[in-house]
Motif scaffolding. Structure first.
Motif, PDB file in Angstrom:
ATOM      1  N   GLU A 110     -23.870   7.828  -6.410  1.00 14.72           N
ATOM      2  CA  GLU A 110     -23.931   6.956  -5.239  1.00 14.72           C
ATOM      3  C   GLU A 110     -22.514   6.610  -4.774  1.00 14.72           C
ATOM      4  O   GLU A 110     -21.625   6.360  -5.578  1.00 14.72           O
ATOM      5  CB  GLU A 110     -24.684   5.672  -5.571  1.00 14.72           C
ATOM      6  CG  GLU A 110     -24.846   4.738  -4.390  1.00 14.72           C
ATOM      7  CD  GLU A 110     -25.685   3.513  -4.726  1.00 14.72           C
ATOM      8  OE1 GLU A 110     -25.602   2.555  -3.961  1.00 14.72           O
ATOM      9  OE2 GLU A 110     -26.427   3.529  -5.715  1.00 14.72           O
ATOM     10  N   THR A 111     -22.299   6.596  -3.470  1.00 10.72           N
ATOM     11  CA  THR A 111     -20.999   6.238  -2.918  1.00 10.72           C
ATOM     12  C   THR A 111     -20.822   4.732  -2.966  1.00 10.72           C
ATOM     13  O   THR A 111     -21.724   3.974  -2.618  1.00 10.72           O
ATOM     14  CB  THR A 111     -20.874   6.725  -1.458  1.00 10.72           C
ATOM     15  OG1 THR A 111     -21.018   8.146  -1.443  1.00 10.72           O
ATOM     16  CG2 THR A 111     -19.534   6.337  -0.862  1.00 10.72           C
ATOM     17  N   MET A 112     -19.641   4.310  -3.433  1.00  6.44           N
ATOM     18  CA  MET A 112     -19.330   2.888  -3.540  1.00  6.44           C
ATOM     19  C   MET A 112     -17.946   2.630  -2.967  1.00  6.44           C
ATOM     20  O   MET A 112     -17.167   3.555  -2.745  1.00  6.44           O
ATOM     21  CB  MET A 112     -19.374   2.457  -5.008  1.00  6.44           C
ATOM     22  CG  MET A 112     -20.730   2.658  -5.642  1.00  6.44           C
ATOM     23  SD  MET A 112     -20.829   2.051  -7.332  1.00  6.44           S
ATOM     24  CE  MET A 112     -19.539   2.914  -8.155  1.00  6.44           C
ATOM     25  N   LEU A 113     -17.656   1.364  -2.714  1.00  2.00           N
ATOM     26  CA  LEU A 113     -16.330   0.960  -2.255  1.00  2.00           C
ATOM     27  C   LEU A 113     -15.593   0.275  -3.399  1.00  2.00           C
ATOM     28  O   LEU A 113     -16.137  -0.604  -4.053  1.00  2.00           O
ATOM     29  CB  LEU A 113     -16.431  -0.021  -1.087  1.00  2.00           C
ATOM     30  CG  LEU A 113     -17.080   0.478   0.186  1.00  2.00           C
ATOM     31  CD1 LEU A 113     -17.140  -0.660   1.211  1.00  2.00           C
ATOM     32  CD2 LEU A 113     -16.313   1.650   0.757  1.00  2.00           C
ATOM     33  N   PHE A 114     -14.355   0.666  -3.624  1.00  2.00           N
ATOM     34  CA  PHE A 114     -13.464   0.027  -4.587  1.00  2.00           C
ATOM     35  C   PHE A 114     -12.405  -0.685  -3.760  1.00  2.00           C
ATOM     36  O   PHE A 114     -11.672  -0.039  -3.006  1.00  2.00           O
ATOM     37  CB  PHE A 114     -12.816   1.069  -5.496  1.00  2.00           C
ATOM     38  CG  PHE A 114     -13.783   1.735  -6.433  1.00  2.00           C
ATOM     39  CD1 PHE A 114     -13.782   1.412  -7.779  1.00  2.00           C
ATOM     40  CD2 PHE A 114     -14.682   2.683  -5.984  1.00  2.00           C
ATOM     41  CE1 PHE A 114     -14.666   2.024  -8.664  1.00  2.00           C
ATOM     42  CE2 PHE A 114     -15.578   3.298  -6.852  1.00  2.00           C
ATOM     43  CZ  PHE A 114     -15.564   2.965  -8.196  1.00  2.00           C
ATOM     44  N   ILE A 115     -12.315  -2.024  -3.889  1.00  5.30           N
ATOM     45  CA  ILE A 115     -11.400  -2.797  -3.043  1.00  5.30           C
ATOM     46  C   ILE A 115     -10.529  -3.695  -3.910  1.00  5.30           C
ATOM     47  O   ILE A 115     -11.027  -4.432  -4.751  1.00  5.30           O
ATOM     48  CB  ILE A 115     -12.174  -3.662  -2.027  1.00  5.30           C
ATOM     49  CG1 ILE A 115     -13.116  -2.795  -1.189  1.00  5.30           C
ATOM     50  CG2 ILE A 115     -11.199  -4.438  -1.135  1.00  5.30           C
ATOM     51  CD1 ILE A 115     -14.048  -3.564  -0.287  1.00  5.30           C
ATOM     52  N   GLY A 116      -9.221  -3.628  -3.692  1.00  2.00           N
ATOM     53  CA  GLY A 116      -8.298  -4.479  -4.435  1.00  2.00           C
ATOM     54  C   GLY A 116      -6.922  -4.478  -3.795  1.00  2.00           C
ATOM     55  O   GLY A 116      -6.634  -3.680  -2.900  1.00  2.00           O
ATOM     56  N   TRP A 117      -6.064  -5.355  -4.266  1.00  3.72           N
ATOM     57  CA  TRP A 117      -4.704  -5.503  -3.739  1.00  3.72           C
ATOM     58  C   TRP A 117      -3.751  -4.608  -4.533  1.00  3.72           C
ATOM     59  O   TRP A 117      -3.285  -4.979  -5.598  1.00  3.72           O
ATOM     60  CB  TRP A 117      -4.253  -6.953  -3.817  1.00  3.72           C
ATOM     61  CG  TRP A 117      -4.834  -7.775  -2.732  1.00  3.72           C
ATOM     62  CD1 TRP A 117      -6.032  -8.424  -2.747  1.00  3.72           C
ATOM     63  CD2 TRP A 117      -4.252  -8.029  -1.461  1.00  3.72           C
ATOM     64  NE1 TRP A 117      -6.232  -9.067  -1.559  1.00  3.72           N
ATOM     65  CE2 TRP A 117      -5.153  -8.848  -0.747  1.00  3.72           C
ATOM     66  CE3 TRP A 117      -3.059  -7.645  -0.858  1.00  3.72           C
ATOM     67  CZ2 TRP A 117      -4.898  -9.285   0.544  1.00  3.72           C
ATOM     68  CZ3 TRP A 117      -2.803  -8.081   0.434  1.00  3.72           C
ATOM     69  CH2 TRP A 117      -3.712  -8.891   1.121  1.00  3.72           C
ATOM     70  N   LEU A 118      -3.448  -3.435  -4.019  1.00  2.35           N
ATOM     71  CA  LEU A 118      -2.563  -2.481  -4.676  1.00  2.35           C
ATOM     72  C   LEU A 118      -1.134  -3.000  -4.657  1.00  2.35           C
ATOM     73  O   LEU A 118      -0.586  -3.307  -3.589  1.00  2.35           O
ATOM     74  CB  LEU A 118      -2.660  -1.120  -3.988  1.00  2.35           C
ATOM     75  CG  LEU A 118      -2.047   0.058  -4.714  1.00  2.35           C
ATOM     76  CD1 LEU A 118      -2.710   0.253  -6.084  1.00  2.35           C
ATOM     77  CD2 LEU A 118      -2.190   1.317  -3.891  1.00  2.35           C
ATOM     78  N   TYR A 119      -0.531  -3.131  -5.831  1.00  6.53           N
ATOM     79  CA  TYR A 119       0.830  -3.654  -6.008  1.00  6.53           C
ATOM     80  C   TYR A 119       1.001  -5.061  -5.431  1.00  6.53           C
ATOM     81  O   TYR A 119       2.115  -5.531  -5.282  1.00  6.53           O
ATOM     82  CB  TYR A 119       1.878  -2.711  -5.396  1.00  6.53           C
ATOM     83  CG  TYR A 119       1.931  -1.379  -6.074  1.00  6.53           C
ATOM     84  CD1 TYR A 119       2.556  -1.222  -7.297  1.00  6.53           C
ATOM     85  CD2 TYR A 119       1.338  -0.262  -5.489  1.00  6.53           C
ATOM     86  CE1 TYR A 119       2.598   0.000  -7.932  1.00  6.53           C
ATOM     87  CE2 TYR A 119       1.367   0.970  -6.113  1.00  6.53           C
ATOM     88  CZ  TYR A 119       2.006   1.101  -7.334  1.00  6.53           C
ATOM     89  OH  TYR A 119       2.040   2.315  -7.959  1.00  6.53           O
ATOM     90  N   GLY A 120      -0.069  -5.713  -5.038  1.00 11.68           N
ATOM     91  CA  GLY A 120       0.024  -7.029  -4.429  1.00 11.68           C
ATOM     92  C   GLY A 120       0.548  -6.986  -3.003  1.00 11.68           C
ATOM     93  O   GLY A 120       0.752  -8.016  -2.374  1.00 11.68           O
ATOM     94  N   ASP A 121       0.741  -5.779  -2.476  1.00 10.74           N
ATOM     95  CA  ASP A 121       1.324  -5.620  -1.141  1.00 10.74           C
ATOM     96  C   ASP A 121       0.303  -5.385  -0.041  1.00 10.74           C
ATOM     97  O   ASP A 121       0.474  -5.846   1.077  1.00 10.74           O
ATOM     98  CB  ASP A 121       2.325  -4.454  -1.129  1.00 10.74           C
ATOM     99  CG  ASP A 121       3.540  -4.726  -1.973  1.00 10.74           C
ATOM    100  OD1 ASP A 121       3.934  -5.903  -2.107  1.00 10.74           O
ATOM    101  OD2 ASP A 121       4.100  -3.762  -2.520  1.00 10.74           O
ATOM    102  N   PHE A 122      -0.741  -4.629  -0.343  1.00 12.82           N
ATOM    103  CA  PHE A 122      -1.745  -4.366   0.692  1.00 12.82           C
ATOM    104  C   PHE A 122      -3.110  -4.182   0.051  1.00 12.82           C
ATOM    105  O   PHE A 122      -3.229  -3.748  -1.082  1.00 12.82           O
ATOM    106  CB  PHE A 122      -1.379  -3.143   1.539  1.00 12.82           C
ATOM    107  CG  PHE A 122      -1.294  -1.858   0.777  1.00 12.82           C
ATOM    108  CD1 PHE A 122      -2.397  -1.023   0.682  1.00 12.82           C
ATOM    109  CD2 PHE A 122      -0.118  -1.472   0.155  1.00 12.82           C
ATOM    110  CE1 PHE A 122      -2.324   0.160  -0.029  1.00 12.82           C
ATOM    111  CE2 PHE A 122      -0.035  -0.291  -0.553  1.00 12.82           C
ATOM    112  CZ  PHE A 122      -1.144   0.529  -0.642  1.00 12.82           C
ATOM    113  N   LYS A 123      -4.123  -4.544   0.820  1.00  9.61           N
ATOM    114  CA  LYS A 123      -5.496  -4.431   0.327  1.00  9.61           C
ATOM    115  C   LYS A 123      -5.979  -3.002   0.556  1.00  9.61           C
ATOM    116  O   LYS A 123      -6.007  -2.524   1.672  1.00  9.61           O
ATOM    117  CB  LYS A 123      -6.399  -5.422   1.061  1.00  9.61           C
ATOM    118  CG  LYS A 123      -7.707  -5.680   0.356  1.00  9.61           C
ATOM    119  CD  LYS A 123      -8.624  -6.638   1.109  1.00  9.61           C
ATOM    120  CE  LYS A 123      -8.055  -8.001   1.262  1.00  9.61           C
ATOM    121  NZ  LYS A 123      -9.018  -8.950   1.860  1.00  9.61           N
TER     122      LYS A 123
END
Length: 194
Positions: A110-123
């Motif tokens: 199933e396709t899912m979304l992984f969302i987080g703040w990479l390096y604290g610089d951008f989502k």
């Protein structure tokens, strides 16, 4: 009315419902629930997912952040899971939008979304696929294929339904396993009762 006309009417209604659901932009809805976790300048960053007003989830290994702030607001650790990499936070003043927590595990591939703040610089929002579960260090994790990096830990893994509904299924632990797959702690309404 002929059978052909009925089919066209049904197809038009289904298209209208699907278009209206995606007009709500479920990706933006899910992204809005994921917040930046910072602290003292000498410490790293993480991510957190708002699940209720003034309540968020993050990865347990993010507890090392001294002077933890979620969206610039002081956070207090309410409870950490004894084994799994997930922590419940109290953040006075933290407002919704809030992620709806799923009651069902995703289906294989199933396709899912992984969302987080990479390096604290951008989502970062990345699409990935559910690969199943794995055991690691005594805990059970969901595994998905998606890019990851520093700061994405504590972010959310979301299911997106055709109806436009978005549900949180996991908190990213972000340790790569088996050829670049990302592990995450599966959350459910039952799991959050610890």
């Amino acid at each position: 009315m002929t059978l052909g006309k009925k089919r066209w009417i049904v197809a038009a209604l289904l298209l209208a419902f699907a278009t209206a659901a995606y007009a709500l932009n479920p990706f933006a809805d899910a992204r809005a629930t994921v917040r930046l976790v910072t602290g003292d300048p000498a410490t790293r960053t993480c991510s957190a997912v708002v699940i209720a007003p003034e309540v968020a989830l993050t990865a347990k290994h993010c507890e090392v952040i001294a002077g933890m702030l979620v969206d610039g607001k002081p956070a207090k650790i309410v409870k950490s899971h004894a084994v799994e990499d997930v922590t419940l936070l109290s953040v006075p003043g933290l407002a919704c939008p809030c992620a709806e927590v799923s009651t069902v595990r995703p289906m294989l591939d199933e396709t899912m979304l992984f969302i987080g703040w990479l390096y604290g610089d951008f989502k970062m929002t990345a699409r990935g696929e559910y690969l199943g579960t794995t055991k690691d260090e005594g805990a059970s994790y969901g595994v998905g294929v998606a890019p990851a990096g520093p700061g994405i830990s504590g972010g959310g893994v979301f299911r997106v339904f055709v109806t436009g509904e978005v549900q949180l299924v996991g908190i990213i632990s972000a340790k790569s396993v088996d050829g670049g797959a990302v592990r995450y702690v599966e959350v459910s309404k039952d799991a959050l009762r610890w």
